[in-house]
Design a protein around this motif. Sequence first.
Motif, PDB file in Angstrom:
ATOM      1  N   PRO A 310      19.569  -9.372  -6.627  1.00 39.18           N
ATOM      2  CA  PRO A 310      18.142 -10.246  -5.872  1.00 39.18           C
ATOM      3  C   PRO A 310      17.508  -9.228  -5.243  1.00 39.18           C
ATOM      4  N   LEU A 311      18.060  -8.191  -4.407  1.00 41.86           N
ATOM      5  CA  LEU A 311      17.290  -7.540  -3.160  1.00 41.86           C
ATOM      6  C   LEU A 311      16.269  -6.716  -4.158  1.00 41.86           C
ATOM      7  N   THR A 312      16.637  -6.335  -5.279  1.00 40.55           N
ATOM      8  CA  THR A 312      15.507  -5.365  -5.950  1.00 40.55           C
ATOM      9  C   THR A 312      14.197  -6.451  -6.377  1.00 40.55           C
ATOM     10  N   GLN A 313      14.517  -7.694  -6.687  1.00 42.41           N
ATOM     11  CA  GLN A 313      12.860  -8.274  -6.959  1.00 42.41           C
ATOM     12  C   GLN A 313      12.500  -8.696  -5.745  1.00 42.41           C
ATOM     13  N   TYR A 314      13.085  -9.088  -4.577  1.00 46.05           N
ATOM     14  CA  TYR A 314      12.362  -9.012  -3.106  1.00 46.05           C
ATOM     15  C   TYR A 314      11.519  -7.862  -2.761  1.00 46.05           C
ATOM     16  N   MET A 315      12.533  -6.745  -3.031  1.00 42.18           N
ATOM     17  CA  MET A 315      11.593  -5.451  -2.694  1.00 42.18           C
ATOM     18  C   MET A 315      10.300  -5.081  -3.474  1.00 42.18           C
ATOM     19  N   CYS A 316      10.462  -5.478  -4.816  1.00 43.66           N
ATOM     20  CA  CYS A 316       9.389  -5.249  -5.774  1.00 43.66           C
ATOM     21  C   CYS A 316       8.257  -6.093  -5.415  1.00 43.66           C
ATOM     22  N   ILE A 317       8.589  -7.433  -5.175  1.00 45.85           N
ATOM     23  CA  ILE A 317       7.358  -8.265  -4.799  1.00 45.85           C
ATOM     24  C   ILE A 317       6.663  -7.711  -3.361  1.00 45.85           C
ATOM     25  N   TYR A 318       7.380  -7.230  -2.473  1.00 42.77           N
ATOM     26  CA  TYR A 318       6.672  -6.573  -1.369  1.00 42.77           C
ATOM     27  C   TYR A 318       6.005  -5.316  -1.890  1.00 42.77           C
ATOM     28  N   VAL A 319       6.590  -4.405  -2.406  1.00 42.27           N
ATOM     29  CA  VAL A 319       5.911  -2.968  -2.534  1.00 42.27           C
ATOM     30  C   VAL A 319       4.817  -3.447  -3.672  1.00 42.27           C
ATOM     31  N   LYS A 320       4.763  -4.111  -4.585  1.00 42.36           N
ATOM     32  CA  LYS A 320       3.660  -4.709  -5.414  1.00 42.36           C
ATOM     33  C   LYS A 320       2.450  -5.266  -4.611  1.00 42.36           C
ATOM     34  N   ASN A 321       2.920  -6.007  -3.668  1.00 42.09           N
ATOM     35  CA  ASN A 321       1.559  -6.450  -2.649  1.00 42.09           C
ATOM     36  C   ASN A 321       1.129  -5.342  -1.882  1.00 42.09           C
ATOM     37  N   TRP A 322       2.119  -4.395  -1.357  1.00 41.07           N
ATOM     38  CA  TRP A 322       1.516  -3.410  -0.451  1.00 41.07           C
ATOM     39  C   TRP A 322       0.681  -2.334  -1.340  1.00 41.07           C
ATOM     40  N   LEU A 323       1.129  -2.069  -2.673  1.00 37.23           N
ATOM     41  CA  LEU A 323       0.302  -1.277  -3.364  1.00 37.23           C
ATOM     42  C   LEU A 323      -1.101  -1.891  -3.644  1.00 37.23           C
ATOM     43  N   GLU A 324      -1.114  -3.111  -3.749  1.00 40.22           N
ATOM     44  CA  GLU A 324      -2.475  -3.889  -3.999  1.00 40.22           C
ATOM     45  C   GLU A 324      -3.417  -3.687  -2.751  1.00 40.22           C
ATOM     46  N   ARG A 325      -2.681  -4.026  -1.715  1.00 38.23           N
ATOM     47  CA  ARG A 325      -3.453  -3.819  -0.233  1.00 38.23           C
ATOM     48  C   ARG A 325      -3.814  -2.391  -0.114  1.00 38.23           C
ATOM     49  N   CYS A 326      -3.228  -1.388  -0.499  1.00 36.15           N
ATOM     50  CA  CYS A 326      -3.616   0.212  -0.359  1.00 36.15           C
ATOM     51  C   CYS A 326      -4.329   0.525  -1.189  1.00 36.15           C
ATOM     52  N   LYS A 327      -4.658  -0.233  -2.155  1.00 39.34           N
ATOM     53  CA  LYS A 327      -5.762  -0.016  -3.286  1.00 39.34           C
ATOM     54  C   LYS A 327      -5.396   1.475  -4.049  1.00 39.34           C
ATOM     55  N   LEU A 328      -4.130   1.392  -4.316  1.00 35.26           N
ATOM     56  CA  LEU A 328      -3.497   2.528  -5.286  1.00 35.26           C
ATOM     57  C   LEU A 328      -3.375   2.222  -6.680  1.00 35.26           C
ATOM     58  N   THR A 329      -3.505   0.886  -7.080  1.00 27.39           N
ATOM     59  CA  THR A 329      -2.972   0.435  -8.366  1.00 27.39           C
ATOM     60  C   THR A 329      -3.803   1.123  -9.570  1.00 27.39           C
ATOM     61  N   GLU A 330      -4.936   1.772  -9.272  1.00 25.49           N
ATOM     62  CA  GLU A 330      -5.736   2.611 -10.500  1.00 25.49           C
ATOM     63  C   GLU A 330      -4.737   3.661 -10.738  1.00 25.49           C
ATOM     64  N   GLN A 331      -4.009   4.475  -9.969  1.00 23.14           N
ATOM     65  CA  GLN A 331      -3.030   5.484 -10.195  1.00 23.14           C
ATOM     66  C   GLN A 331      -1.548   5.045 -10.310  1.00 23.14           C
ATOM     67  N   ILE A 332      -1.225   4.108  -9.570  1.00 19.58           N
ATOM     68  CA  ILE A 332       0.308   3.819  -9.567  1.00 19.58           C
ATOM     69  C   ILE A 332       0.439   2.377  -9.733  1.00 19.58           C
ATOM     70  N   SER A 333       0.975   2.006 -11.189  1.00 17.86           N
ATOM     71  CA  SER A 333       1.091   0.708 -11.757  1.00 17.86           C
ATOM     72  C   SER A 333       2.065  -0.127 -11.131  1.00 17.86           C
ATOM     73  N   THR A 334       2.278  -1.279 -11.055  1.00 15.45           N
ATOM     74  CA  THR A 334       3.356  -2.073 -10.613  1.00 15.45           C
ATOM     75  C   THR A 334       4.687  -1.840 -11.272  1.00 15.45           C
ATOM     76  N   TYR A 335       4.437  -1.194 -12.696  1.00 19.38           N
ATOM     77  CA  TYR A 335       5.682  -1.062 -13.219  1.00 19.38           C
ATOM     78  C   TYR A 335       6.369   0.524 -12.785  1.00 19.38           C
ATOM     79  N   SER A 336       5.468   1.259 -12.420  1.00 15.20           N
ATOM     80  CA  SER A 336       5.833   2.647 -11.820  1.00 15.20           C
ATOM     81  C   SER A 336       6.504   2.368 -10.418  1.00 15.20           C
ATOM     82  N   ILE A 337       6.118   1.720  -9.466  1.00 16.88           N
ATOM     83  CA  ILE A 337       6.706   1.443  -8.293  1.00 16.88           C
ATOM     84  C   ILE A 337       7.913   0.704  -8.255  1.00 16.88           C
TER      85      ILE A 337
END
Length: 505
Positions: A310-337
């Motif tokens: 379950p640690l993986t799911q929590y970390m992925c929720i955080y980094v997905k939100n971080w990626l969106e707030r950093c406006k990096l989603t055009e180059q790095i997808s949720t699946y990639s991170i």
Amino acid sequence: MAEMMPNKLLYMNPLTMEAHFFLQTLNSVNQTTNPPQLDPHLANLLERIMVGIESYLDRNPTYVLPQEMAAPGEGVAFVQPQELQTIKRTFSCSSCSNRIVGTTIAKAVAHLSEQHPKPNPNNQPVQPHPTHQTKQEKKQAQVKARQHITVRLPKKARAMIVGEITNVFKDKYPIADKLKVIPEYDVIEQDLCKLLSPGFPKQPLRVYKFGSRITGIGNRSSDLDLFVDIGNTFHTFEHRASNATVAKLRAMRKFFCDSEDWRLINFIEQARVPIIKTCHLPTGIECDICLNSMGFCNTNLLKYIFESQPLTQYMCIYVKNWLERCKLTEQISTYSITLMVIYFLQLQALLPPIAMLQIEDAANQAVLVGPWVVNFAQKSFSELGLQQLKATVPVIKGFLRNFFAYFAKFDYEHFLVCPYIGQANVEIAKIERMLHARYSAYVSDNPECSIQLKKPMVVQDPIQLNHNVTKAVTKYGLQTFVDYCQQTAELLEEPSTNWRQRYAF
């Protein structure tokens, strides 16, 4: 577009003039005695024009009325259609000091065919200009300058990082977990089958759900990804969509256009995996519909990992939100991170290499999509000799800090992120020799389909081994990502009681 006239304001939509010129040329071609001709470039452009027109009309544009048809005091004065006949096009060449090459398309084509004859016909003095650089030179200068600049984290990202980490999961985790299974998905599946079945009456049709909503890291604004299997194509692999697949998607698009329950948003035909973006109006959920099963197979793997650790799911929720707030989603997808999180935890001996799971399943019957093994041994972590950590706030925060610090220092030039092998220091120069024989056999038969390794960043898909999921990342994008990772790791290092005081704006 509006044009000022004495004592009068005339109105003309910017598309009107372009449409006028297009129709002039189209009528001229249709009036010739020769049979019409079509080539791949024209076919592609005409298709894009039709899709563009549909998208424009789907936005419900405001209808502008002429004064004589509108209510008193309303409406506008139009540029009259006959006035358009007085406007003529002139073509100039930017490579030839903006030299005028003619007023007809034939003359413009002749100029290009002659490879820009007389680039400076008037012998105008050419002034050396330090800023006049080619596109490639500008790019190189930007990259060089970029190496000496650190991009600051966006304020929204900083606010999330310096805030209490419990608030992120308090808001995000319950929603993400709930969205894995909701009744609306069954309604969408039923409506989709009902919509498409009449178009393919002699072929079995089945819908598979996948993506961030299904794995448990999505939010209410996330799309629902859907693979529609028409005619038992689950096991068929296409590195790029075939003409038959694109034709099938085009046929599907017509049903969405005519439906009252669906609104067509876009048809992305040129992508590696073409998709129809649409909205299911009864539920309000936007859907990405494709004819490729690999996304569904990847989702099954992620669900197994999230449930086992379950640690993986929590970390992925955080980094997905971080990626969106950093406006990096055009180059790095949720699946990639997400794959980067998995790889990082593999190096901590908290997740198994994906190759190990597939080897474990080799004694049984492997399920293949093209050359790729898509099933795996879903053994418990105790059977694999791995520890399942309890995902407490201090544990999650510690692993997140180390995750960002690791990828801030990662040597992207020489190594790749490789969840398939799941070991440190997997060299880009050697990876293809380390992969299963199925990869070598497939690439031998399809040389153009090898994994793209000459990219600034290489993150390998653990199932479709010839896919670098970060191939779209530029050098600038990678440097920005690295800068953000470094700053995030430093912010997470600070005691929470001092965060707001030390990093207040």
